[in-house]
Design a protein around this motif. Structure first.
Motif, PDB file in Angstrom:
ATOM      1  N   GLU A   9       0.752  -1.224  -0.075  1.00  9.43           N
ATOM      2  CA  GLU A   9       0.012   0.036  -0.075  1.00  9.43           C
ATOM      3  C   GLU A   9       1.084   1.201   0.028  1.00  9.43           C
ATOM      4  O   GLU A   9       0.815   2.229  -0.580  1.00  9.43           O
ATOM      5  N   ALA A  10       1.792   1.205   0.795  1.00 10.70           N
ATOM      6  CA  ALA A  10       2.925   2.218   0.845  1.00 10.70           C
ATOM      7  C   ALA A  10       3.508   2.564  -0.456  1.00 10.70           C
ATOM      8  O   ALA A  10       3.258   3.629  -0.922  1.00 10.70           O
ATOM      9  N   ALA A  11       3.770   1.503  -1.135  1.00 14.99           N
ATOM     10  CA  ALA A  11       4.430   1.604  -2.458  1.00 14.99           C
ATOM     11  C   ALA A  11       3.413   2.294  -3.547  1.00 14.99           C
ATOM     12  O   ALA A  11       3.779   3.238  -4.297  1.00 14.99           O
ATOM     13  N   ARG A  12       2.187   1.777  -3.389  1.00 16.41           N
ATOM     14  CA  ARG A  12       1.064   2.289  -4.101  1.00 16.41           C
ATOM     15  C   ARG A  12       0.821   3.963  -4.202  1.00 16.41           C
ATOM     16  O   ARG A  12       0.896   4.724  -4.983  1.00 16.41           O
ATOM     17  N   GLU A  13       0.910   4.228  -2.726  1.00 16.21           N
ATOM     18  CA  GLU A  13       0.648   5.521  -2.404  1.00 16.21           C
ATOM     19  C   GLU A  13       1.679   6.595  -3.058  1.00 16.21           C
ATOM     20  O   GLU A  13       1.636   7.666  -3.390  1.00 16.21           O
ATOM     21  N   ILE A  14       3.107   6.071  -2.736  1.00 15.95           N
ATOM     22  CA  ILE A  14       4.277   6.850  -3.263  1.00 15.95           C
ATOM     23  C   ILE A  14       4.113   7.051  -4.793  1.00 15.95           C
ATOM     24  O   ILE A  14       4.342   8.119  -5.211  1.00 15.95           O
ATOM     25  N   LEU A  15       3.641   5.871  -5.333  1.00 16.28           N
ATOM     26  CA  LEU A  15       4.001   5.972  -6.985  1.00 16.28           C
ATOM     27  C   LEU A  15       2.960   6.768  -7.217  1.00 16.28           C
ATOM     28  O   LEU A  15       3.149   7.706  -8.015  1.00 16.28           O
ATOM     29  N   ALA A  16       1.568   6.928  -6.608  1.00 15.72           N
ATOM     30  CA  ALA A  16       0.652   7.726  -6.985  1.00 15.72           C
ATOM     31  C   ALA A  16       1.014   9.301  -6.909  1.00 15.72           C
ATOM     32  O   ALA A  16       0.779   9.988  -7.628  1.00 15.72           O
ATOM     33  N   TYR A  17       1.382   9.387  -5.704  1.00 10.94           N
ATOM     34  CA  TYR A  17       1.929  10.677  -5.338  1.00 10.94           C
ATOM     35  C   TYR A  17       2.992  11.291  -6.307  1.00 10.94           C
ATOM     36  O   TYR A  17       3.093  12.169  -6.791  1.00 10.94           O
ATOM     37  N   LEU A  18       3.983  10.555  -6.662  1.00  7.38           N
ATOM     38  CA  LEU A  18       4.955  10.962  -7.496  1.00  7.38           C
ATOM     39  C   LEU A  18       4.667  10.938  -8.930  1.00  7.38           C
ATOM     40  O   LEU A  18       4.985  12.197  -9.425  1.00  7.38           O
ATOM     41  N   ALA A  19       3.582  10.404  -9.300  1.00  7.30           N
ATOM     42  CA  ALA A  19       2.873  10.585 -10.632  1.00  7.30           C
ATOM     43  C   ALA A  19       2.008  11.849 -10.532  1.00  7.30           C
ATOM     44  O   ALA A  19       1.967  12.464 -11.542  1.00  7.30           O
ATOM     45  N   GLY A  20       1.320  12.074  -9.680  1.00  5.53           N
ATOM     46  CA  GLY A  20       0.720  13.282  -9.379  1.00  5.53           C
ATOM     47  C   GLY A  20       1.304  14.536  -9.699  1.00  5.53           C
ATOM     48  O   GLY A  20       0.927  15.401 -10.139  1.00  5.53           O
ATOM     49  N   ILE A  21       2.493  14.532  -8.942  1.00  8.69           N
ATOM     50  CA  ILE A  21       3.482  15.720  -9.227  1.00  8.69           C
ATOM     51  C   ILE A  21       4.270  15.926 -10.415  1.00  8.69           C
ATOM     52  O   ILE A  21       4.885  16.576 -10.747  1.00  8.69           O
ATOM     53  N   GLY A  22       4.035  14.611 -11.215  1.00  9.34           N
ATOM     54  CA  GLY A  22       4.574  14.634 -12.314  1.00  9.34           C
ATOM     55  C   GLY A  22       6.091  14.374 -12.497  1.00  9.34           C
ATOM     56  O   GLY A  22       6.665  14.611 -13.564  1.00  9.34           O
ATOM     57  N   VAL A  23       6.610  13.766 -11.412  1.00  9.61           N
ATOM     58  CA  VAL A  23       8.267  13.456 -11.560  1.00  9.61           C
ATOM     59  C   VAL A  23       8.448  11.945 -12.312  1.00  9.61           C
ATOM     60  O   VAL A  23       9.419  11.683 -12.623  1.00  9.61           O
TER      61      VAL A  23
END
Lengths: 400, 258, 641
Positions: free
Chosen positions: B240-254
């Motif tokens: 779940e942590a991994a999913r959250e991180i990846l979603a956050y990183l994709a959200g800010i576009g990095v």
């Protein structure tokens, strides 16, 4: 002071039910007449009158300078719904304010939007219109605040050709102002146009109103101030971006003079290689701290995320990462957009190094670590377990 | 090949004392490295009333410096243009923004216009092109990206702070270097018509909060930058942590959205 | 006199001739060095004292080595000299005389055995092998041979067969020893004596600190040292005096941290480079840790530093200039002077500094402050305290020199404590405020003599405008610069360190202190206070007055270990295996103390940077303030009881 004073005795007397042997009171009954002769204020009605229509945000004009007559009768339907800003047309502009956004890849940067804000400020002061001079295919110029859009006839990297086109437009269209962002590309273009046209450039304006612009000069020791000239380049974060109204963004045609090839024979864009770019320039840094012990996984994660590797001082001291990777006051101070800290508690010196990062993601086992507090997304977990999970997820998504 | 580096009368950002401009010393370093590798003549040029600590540029790898003496209120442009025309330089290097005058960074452009030279901005590296008479310029773009340009000589190139660090100062180098003084051209600077007063730093706008945002939103944006104030997940399963991180990183576009 | 005894005497004569020739050849190489002013007569007259007192004071720290050296060297010299004197018929014919000779050789033999026992079967890492490993055999052979011959002579030839064996042994050993004179261990004997006579710092032997670096003539054609010939000749003698005992390498903090510096190897590389077409191949001691590869070739006029030369630049920049090697050297070699001379050439002539060391020097040139911070911000730490300014007062009894530490948050706390104490004690003091520039210590240690001299002159000019009787500082680096190094530029001041000053105040009763309840504390001596200025007692006296239980670390006082913060080492940042402050903090933890008392901003910054469980770091001034604040309570408790 216009509120009447309460007279509890009189109120009580008014509520008394007449005719009963024992005194009886009807508390629900309100007195019919005000006890004092002064009229009561109705603040809600006053507010309704002061409300300026046509803005996204509720604005009140208490000075009533606009005149009560000019304001139509207050009705809730006049305020536009927040998701549909009002379209403002300027069919007969008094003058033109042009701007040249960077818009890398057709997307406006925050700096570009501030430039639109500045252009609107100058244009709206006297009924002017904003002309956006853009490369083909820039997005949502209408929402950004462009009344007219003029597409520049430039392909590839040819700043001199672009400057010649702008210079021609400046003279032929009689632009009152031509605005540039004081960025790498916009600043270059602004100076080229200034050199071509012989106009003075007000470089790096730090504040801008319709009456005056200011900039720093002489090694930031003096401030120059004057009425806005023709050519202005705007420093970042000096003017708020435009919001509220939608504009037409009407395409305009203009016959640009033909340009000949410049001295640039070839241009090739090289995207930053996150693995090689220096930490100071990196966009996305992923850092390992004491909570990371498996550096093979860490390096695999860096490669999978496309991040620039960083590390805490402890890790560099231990020789697990090169010294050049150290983030912090004694290492490198970052200018990255995003910082992903794995197993870093966040010593003050380390936090100094990430002070300028816009987004921070932290994974740490300690809930009270400073880095957890600093992070936009904080995960209290063991970095050693999160790293392989991230790698698995990235692999899954890649194969899906 | 003949290379000239333009030097301006800078001031130290904190002490306010006369000092060379760091990016111009980086330009000297770029030129000195070019000379060492490919061979060329290298000269520094300064137009102004006083050479002052610009002499120190000789300790950073510059073999000689020509000082064109002008009055304190003179525009350096005509003096520099004349000297550059006379020297027939193939490559002219300048800092991104010179100091001492308006600090508008306009001089290299005006100079290029006066000399009829093309100008390339923000160089981080230089190398000779494959065909003679050309130059490879690596242009620094924001966030570590680069653009490789091939330009025809002669050219005027401004240097970006992302260029390699300036060579460390060598006292004996400054002692050995040759300083030549020549009279410059008198060219009184036209008045800018601008009011001048002591500089006072202005607070920067918080970029996140648009003009339409409420005071509460602006306050939130201002404090958020300092304290993160984001989402907190305590002991989530690693997936779940991994999913959250990846979603956050994709959200800010990095990282790219998939 | 037996014929074998005669042969022994002739052998000694031959050895002397061989040795003399080799020594002369070696001494000719020294003439490549630059001229230096040496008072030969004074030096010669002082030689016995310098040798017997100063050298033996250092050698005596290792009692085994002292006894070994006394027996081996004393026996060898006495035996050889006496055997040679046996050529005088009157002495040679006396059997009793040969008894004495035999006794001397017996002593040498015992010394030889001690040398052997130290090296065999396992050689300690700090000792060199190669020619040095053969030394005990040669020594034992020569001494045993001499003993047998002398014994035979004393008995009137009763042991004739043994005497022949002895003569053969003596011949092998003796000629072997003599041949070691120019390249081997025996070189230290004559080069060491010459070094003591022509020592570049004669004041060392007069009980003065003599630790200030020599000013450099900035108009000289070549600044600093590039080749062996750029050293003065007496420095070259010094390098030759090295006996490779390795005491310096065990004391060197950079060596302990695995940085590529070994003072012994450095001196050997410098000594080897004197001869034409030199290589470093003969060296048989421990190498530079994590040595960077170098060509290892040189000559009197070839460069010393560089990957194509003898010494890698990283070696040079690893040094913290802590002088631990100089303190430990029994041959009185000045390693730090050599390193700074080499650095001066790198910095001033080549501009070849470590990447991170260049920016601070640049800031010093244009902002007088290595961090590029405004000079006026130096007093920011004292917000809320009244800090009298010299510019306003014009004169004060004590001028408080704040130093670089004032910009640091951590050390600002110390300075606040110190200022509070000065105010409590009613000291008339003032600070320079924005007029205080950096003292130039960092620039000078990094070899930037030009910047140091400018800062020194500017500071001296500032100080000349005010009247004060003493300068007080909490920074030993500033103390050393102001007290010892500004003298050469015309600035002579009485400079006192805050530990000594507070000790004075407490002793005079101007600061009533209470007991701090027997907390266990260990004191870390700053190099620039202890070793450079010999001040090791005042801080300890002061700590004892505070009622603290004082524990001593494994290395303390003048032989203390560096924190890793000096000589520009933190900005040079040469990679090693460990960090020096971690090692030092380990030593502090080992004492079981709860507090490490420090007296220097560098030490406090470096030791505070150690992570993990460790004793607290507190400056002496902070401890004194705690004691002063505890004083009224303690006094009240006493009156109640």
């Amino acid at each position: 002071m216009s509120r009447p004073r309460k007279d509890p005795r009189a109120e009580r007397a008014a509520q008394r039910v007449a005719g009963a042997t024992r005194p009886r009171f009807d508390l629900a009954r309100t007195p019919e007449t005000a006890t004092s002769g002064r009229p009561r204020r109705d603040p809600r009605a006053e507010e309704r009158l002061a409300l300026v229509p046509g803005t996204l945000r509720r604005r009140l004009d208490r000075t009533r300078r606009a005149g009560e007559a000019a304001i139509p009768a207050p009705q809730p339907l006049a305020t536009p719904a927040p998701d549909a800003p009002a379209l403002r047309r300027i069919p007969e502009p008094a003058f033109l304010v042009a701007l040249v956004p960077d818009a890398p890849g057709g997307r406006l940067t925050p700096h570009d939007r501030q430039l639109f804000g500045a252009a609107r400020l100058l244009a709206d002061a006297g009924g002017g219109a904003v002309v956006a001079l853009v490369d083909p295919a820039a997005d949502d110029l209408a929402a950004a605040g462009a009344d007219r859009v003029l597409t520049l006839p430039v392909s590839g990297y040819d700043p001199e050709g672009k400057a010649l086109a702008l210079d021609a437009a400046l003279a032929a269209l009689g632009l009152r102002h031509l605005l540039f962002p004081e960025s790498a590309e916009g600043g270059d273009l602004a100076r080229r146009v200034a050199a071509l046209s012989g106009e003075a450039l007000f470089a790096g304006a730090e504040s801008l109103t319709a009456k005056a612009v200011t900039r720093a000069a002489h090694g930031r020791r003096t401030e120059q101030r004057g009425a806005p000239p023709t050519l202005i380049s705007l420093a970042p974060d000096a003017v708020a971006p435009h919001a509220g109204t939608l504009h037409e963004a009407l395409p305009v045609a203009f016959a640009f003079p033909a340009t000949t090839g410049g001295a640039i024979l070839a241009a090739e864009f090289v995207a930053a290689d996150p693995a090689r770019v220096s930490l100071a320039e990196a966009d996305f840094v992923t850092s390992a701290g004491n909570g990371v012990s498996d550096f093979e996984t860490f390096r695999a994660l860096i490669a999978a995320l496309g991040a620039t590797p960083g590390a805490s001082r402890m890790v560099c001291d231990a020789g697990l990462m090169p010294r050049a990777a150290q983030v912090g006051a004694s290492g490198t101070v970052l200018d990255a957009r995003c910082y992903f800290a794995l197993g870093i508690a966040g010593a003050p010196q380390h936090l100094q190094g990430v002070a300028k990062c816009e987004h921070v993601v932290a994974v740490n086992t300690d809930l009270h670590a400073a880095m957890i507090e600093r992070a936009g997304l904080a995960i209290v977990a063991d970095a050693q377990e999160v790293m392989p999970a991230l790698l698995r997820l990235i692999a899954e998504e890649a194969s899906a | 090949m003949r290379i000239a580096v333009l030097l301006s009368a800078g001031r130290h950002a904190v002490s306010g004392r006369p000092a060379p401009v760091p990016v111009e010393l980086q330009a000297v370093g770029l030129a000195a490295d070019f000379v060492e590798r490919h061979g060329a003549d290298l000269t520094g040029l300064h137009a102004g009333p006083d050479v002052g600590p610009l002499r120190d540029a000789l300790g950073h790898g510059l073999p000689n410096l020509v000082h064109l003496v002008t009055g304190a209120d003179d525009d350096p442009l005509p003096s520099l243009a004349a000297a550059l025309r006379e020297g027939a330089f193939d490559l002219i290097l300048a800092g991104r923004v010179a100091q001492g005058g308006e600090d508008s960074g306009l001089l290299p452009y005006a100079l290029a216009r006066a000399l009829g030279l093309p100008i390339v901005s923000d160089a981080a590296a230089l190398a000779p092109g494959e065909t003679p008479g050309t130059l490879n310029v690596e242009q620094a773009l924001p966030r570590g990206a680069r653009r490789r340009l091939l330009v025809r000589l002669p050219v005027l190139v401004t240097v970006h702070p992302a260029a390699p660090a300036a060579r460390p100062f060598a006292f004996a180098g400054a002692r050995r270097g040759i300083l030549e003084t020549r009279p410059g051209l008198a060219a009184p600077r036209a008045s800018t018509g601008l009011e001048e007063r002591p500089y006072r730093p202005r607070p920067k706008l918080i970029a996140k909060a648009a003009a339409g945002a409420s005071a509460a939103e602006r306050l939130k944006a201002a404090t958020e930058a300092a304290s993160g104030g984001g989402r907190l997940l305590v002991d989530p399963p690693p997936e779940e942590a991994a999913r959250e991180i990846l979603a956050y990183l994709a959200g800010i576009g990095v990282v790219a959205k998939r | 006199m037996t014929d074998t005894a005669l042969a022994l005497a002739l052998l000694v004569l031959a050895m002397a001739v061989v040795a003399g020739a080799l020594a002369a050849r070696r001494a000719r190489l020294w003439r490549a060095g630059r001229a230096a002013r040496v008072d030969w007569l004074d030096g010669l007259a002082a030689l016995p004292k310098r040798y017997l007192v100063d050298v033996h004071h250092v050698v005596g720290r290792d009692p085994y080595a002292a006894r070994m050296h006394a027996l081996a060297a004393g026996g060898l010299l006495a035996g050889s000299a006496l055997a040679l004197a046996g050529l005088v018929p009157l002495l040679g014919n006396a059997r009793l005389y040969w008894w004495i000779v035999a006794l001397a050789f017996a002593a040498a033999l015992a010394g030889g055995f001690m040398v052997g026992r130290r090296r065999l079967p396992v050689k300690p890492a700090r000792l060199s092998g190669g020619r040095f490993q053969r030394l005990p055999l040669l020594l034992a052979a020569y001494a045993a041979g001499g003993f047998l011959v002398a014994l035979d002579a004393s008995l009137g030839g009763a042991l004739r067969p043994f005497a022949f064996v002895g003569l053969a042994l003596a011949a092998v050993g003796g000629i072997g020893l003599a041949r070691q004179l120019d390249r081997g261990p025996m070189r230290h004997a004559f080069a060491g004596a010459a070094h003591l006579v022509a020592h570049p710092r004669p004041d060392r032997f007069e009980g003065k600190p003599a630790t200030a670096l020599a000013p450099l003539d900035l108009d000289a054609p070549r600044l600093g040292v590039a080749t062996p010939a750029d050293f003065t000749f007496n420095r070259l003698i010094g390098f030759d005096a090295c006996i490779q005992c390795g005491r310096c390498e065990t004391a060197c903090p950079a060596f302990a941290a695995g940085q590529p510096l070994n003072p012994k190897r450095l001196i050997q590389d410098l000594a080897a480079a004197i001869q034409p077409n030199a290589t470093n191949a003969a060296y048989a001691g421990s190498p530079y840790p994590n040595a960077r590869p170098v060509a290892g070739i040189g000559g009197p006029d070839k460069p010393l530093v560089g990957t194509g030369a003898m010494i890698h630049p990283d070696t040079l920049w690893s040094c913290t200039t802590c002088r631990a090697c100089v303190e430990e050297c029994p041959m009185m070699i000045e390693h730090v002077d050599a390193i700074v001379d080499l650095r001066r050439f790198q910095t001033l002539e080549l501009g070849a500094l470590p990447v991170k060391a260049a920016p601070p020097l640049m800031e010093l040139r244009y902002a007088d402050e290595p961090g590029g911070r405004p000079l006026g911000a130096r007093t920011d730490f004292a917000a809320g305290l009244t800090l009298p300014l010299m510019a306003a007062k014009g004169e004060a009894d004590v001028l408080l020199w704040l130093g670089e530490g004032a910009y640091e948050l951590r050390y600002g706390r110390t300075l606040r404590a110190l200022i509070t104490l000065l105010q409590k004690a009613g000291v008339d003091f003032a600070v320079l405020g924005a007029e205080e520039r950096d003292c130039g210590d960092l620039a000078r240690r990094l070899g930037d003599e030009a910047t140091f001299q400018r800062l020194a002159r500017d500071n001296i000019a500032t100080l000349a405008r005010y009247r004060f009787s003493r300068i007080l500082t909490a920074d030993p680096h500033a103390l050393h610069a102001l007290r010892n190094e500004y003298r050469a530029f015309g600035g002579a001041y009485e400079v006192v360190h805050h530990s000594a000053f507070l000790d004075e105040l407490v002793a005079a009763g101007r600061l009533p202190v209470g007991a701090l309840g027997g907390a266990r504390v260990t004191y870390h001596d700053p190099c620039y206070l202890g070793r450079y200025n010999g001040e090791v007692d005042a801080p300890r006296r002061l700590l004892d007055r505070l009622g603290l239980e004082r524990l001593e670390m494994e290395r303390s006082g003048r032989r203390s270990m560096c924190c890793g913060g000096g000589g520009g080492a933190p900005v040079s940042d040469i990679e090693g295996e460990r960090r020096i402050p971690d090692i030092r903090m380990g030593q502090a933890s080992a004492t079981g103390a709860a507090i490490v008392a420090v007296a220097c901003p560098q030490c406090s910054a470096m030791l505070e940077g150690v992570t993990g469980a460790r004793p607290d770091v507190a400056d002496i001034a902070e401890l004194v303030l705690m004691a002063v604040e505890a004083a009224p309570a303690a006094a009240r408790a006493e009156t109640l009881a």
